[in-house]
Design an enzyme around this catalytic site. Sequence first.
Site, PDB file in Angstrom:
ATOM      1  N   GLY A 291       0.846  -1.194   0.000  1.00 24.65           N
ATOM      2  CA  GLY A 291       0.000   0.000   0.000  1.00 24.65           C
ATOM      3  C   GLY A 291       0.878   1.238   0.000  1.00 24.65           C
ATOM      4  O   GLY A 291       2.099   1.146   0.134  1.00 24.65           O
ATOM      5  N   GLY A 292       0.276   2.398  -0.152  1.00 22.99           N
ATOM      6  CA  GLY A 292       1.028   3.652  -0.126  1.00 22.99           C
ATOM      7  C   GLY A 292       1.443   4.007   1.295  1.00 22.99           C
ATOM      8  O   GLY A 292       1.087   3.324   2.264  1.00 22.99           O
TER       9      GLY A 292
ATOM     10  N   ASP B  94       8.822  -5.773   8.603  1.00 28.46           N
ATOM     11  CA  ASP B  94       8.358  -4.419   8.242  1.00 28.46           C
ATOM     12  C   ASP B  94       9.569  -3.493   8.139  1.00 28.46           C
ATOM     13  O   ASP B  94      10.164  -3.169   9.157  1.00 28.46           O
ATOM     14  CB  ASP B  94       7.374  -3.945   9.313  1.00 28.46           C
ATOM     15  CG  ASP B  94       6.575  -2.718   8.901  1.00 28.46           C
ATOM     16  OD1 ASP B  94       6.959  -2.050   7.936  1.00 28.46           O
ATOM     17  OD2 ASP B  94       5.578  -2.429   9.578  1.00 28.46           O
TER      18      ASP B  94
ATOM     19  N   ARG C  15       2.272  -2.015  18.613  1.00 25.68           N
ATOM     20  CA  ARG C  15       2.493  -3.453  18.780  1.00 25.68           C
ATOM     21  C   ARG C  15       2.450  -3.889  20.231  1.00 25.68           C
ATOM     22  O   ARG C  15       2.156  -5.042  20.528  1.00 25.68           O
ATOM     23  CB  ARG C  15       3.880  -3.833  18.236  1.00 25.68           C
ATOM     24  CG  ARG C  15       4.012  -3.810  16.752  1.00 25.68           C
ATOM     25  CD  ARG C  15       5.234  -4.578  16.309  1.00 25.68           C
ATOM     26  NE  ARG C  15       6.477  -4.096  16.879  1.00 25.68           N
ATOM     27  CZ  ARG C  15       7.173  -3.069  16.421  1.00 25.68           C
ATOM     28  NH1 ARG C  15       6.735  -2.358  15.421  1.00 25.68           N
ATOM     29  NH2 ARG C  15       8.312  -2.718  16.994  1.00 25.68           N
TER      30      ARG C  15
ATOM     31  N   HIS D 108       4.930   2.961  15.698  1.00 26.59           N
ATOM     32  CA  HIS D 108       4.644   1.570  15.339  1.00 26.59           C
ATOM     33  C   HIS D 108       4.862   0.650  16.551  1.00 26.59           C
ATOM     34  O   HIS D 108       4.094  -0.275  16.766  1.00 26.59           O
ATOM     35  CB  HIS D 108       5.526   1.122  14.161  1.00 26.59           C
ATOM     36  CG  HIS D 108       5.005   1.549  12.825  1.00 26.59           C
ATOM     37  ND1 HIS D 108       3.697   1.370  12.445  1.00 26.59           N
ATOM     38  CD2 HIS D 108       5.607   2.156  11.771  1.00 26.59           C
ATOM     39  CE1 HIS D 108       3.517   1.832  11.214  1.00 26.59           C
ATOM     40  NE2 HIS D 108       4.660   2.331  10.790  1.00 26.59           N
TER      41      HIS D 108
ATOM     42  N   ALA E   3      12.441  -5.953  12.310  1.00 32.07           N
ATOM     43  CA  ALA E   3      12.454  -4.528  11.945  1.00 32.07           C
ATOM     44  C   ALA E   3      13.645  -4.231  11.043  1.00 32.07           C
ATOM     45  O   ALA E   3      14.781  -4.575  11.372  1.00 32.07           O
ATOM     46  CB  ALA E   3      12.538  -3.679  13.201  1.00 32.07           C
TER      47      ALA E   3
END
Lengths: 172, 172, 172
Positions: A9-10, A83, A53, A49, A33
């Site tokens: 996705g963007g 990610d 989590r 982020h 990570a």
Amino acid sequence: MSKITLVTGGTRSGKSRCALNEALKYENRVFLATASVCDKEMKKRVDAHQAERGNSFTTIEEPIDLAKALGNLPANTDVVLLDCLTVWQGNLLYKYNDEFCDFREISELLDVLRAPPTNIILVTNEIGSGVVPENAMARAFRDMAGKTNQLVAEIADTVILVVSGIPVVIKG
Amino acid sequence: MSKITLVTGGTRSGKSRCALNEALKYENRVFLATASVCDKEMKKRVDAHQAERGNSFTTIEEPIDLAKALGNLPANTDVVLLDCLTVWQGNLLYKYNDEFCDFREISELLDVLRAPPTNIILVTNEIGSGVVPENAMARAFRDMAGKTNQLVAEIADTVILVVSGIPVVIKG
Amino acid sequence: MSKITLVTGGTRSGKSRCALNEALKYENRVFLATASVCDKEMKKRVDAHQAERGNSFTTIEEPIDLAKALGNLPANTDVVLLDCLTVWQGNLLYKYNDEFCDFREISELLDVLRAPPTNIILVTNEIGSGVVPENAMARAFRDMAGKTNQLVAEIADTVILVVSGIPVVIKG
């Protein structure tokens, strides 16, 4: 049978949150990570982020050699949330400073994905839908990132495109 | 009854390969190339696409007058793969250097598509999903390309959006 | 029961026309315009959109305080077409010149959308699918716009992604 999921996705489309929701379906979770925290802006983003989590993941930081990291997971890992592929490829380009972008780390990751040690959810970024960048390195990066997305999507069991936070399953 | 198919997607999304797979369903194939090979980077890209196609197409190169090229196809042509509308519109903008972008070549192509001589598969590029470019010519180009995509999609029987190599049929 | 619809897509993807078609399903229509006409290029774009709408809307112009405008609608309004969230957020950023982008106007709009006075159709722009902009303010804008899209999409009953003029319903 281990499953590969690609979430694309963007920027700020909600792809990390979508991937997180997918990961929460499993028990023993690793967060892999790829971000090197090199400036304040990036730190703010990484912190946000992490707050999302909570403590429900074992975090491993690896900016370059993802295949090696995936070969050394804690025993009993049920899922890895990686990610993201785009930041990682930026790290590779920055390290090697080579416009050909033919990095062994990429083909090694693809090899791992073809015979995965556990379920893997990969987050990536759509960056090829703007106008052509004026900078040659940015064009090379865009090409590499798009090509890697295709190769990973081909291997993946499920591909999810996230638009405005809405997950759209486009494969699987 | 001849069929029009539009294949769209970001850079390196796999749209050319998707269009190629569509074209391979037909017998006598023409590849209508819009790219003027003007630098090494472009040459590399064109060569890679040619290697993918092999010898299974008759190639016609036409950077400007696509309506004329489509009016002079070899007899018995079953399908034309036109790659791509975005490079072509860049050629038009470069040739006429006119920000109004009201080019007769575009309306002539649309006329041909409304009464096509054979099956036509057109490849185009999504370029309007990044931030607004600072350069006025880039904004004019982005507007023209988006408007042309809409007009062609309206005529097309089938529209396919390609994301990470995955074809998503959004019309037809 | 009032309904919220979000229409998103790239520049010149046909999203305003798609939203217009949705609005025409209702009787008493208000067009809530966020654009400050500050240059010739913008004027041309606004004029083109106005010509498309004709006289079938009551037009309200409000570049900043959308919650207030939505609280002062003409009696009997059946639908508001708000075009667009991205220009509006550009106005906010320009007015406050604050990279943190934590504007009360955004949370106030979200509050209105959670308890809407009438049917509301919002147009927004996908701007996060190009390469990372070099300009820090452009990155901040892109982040704000993406986050707002997610928050509005979460509230919305229907979310439509427009690609090359084709509406793709991704929620609802």
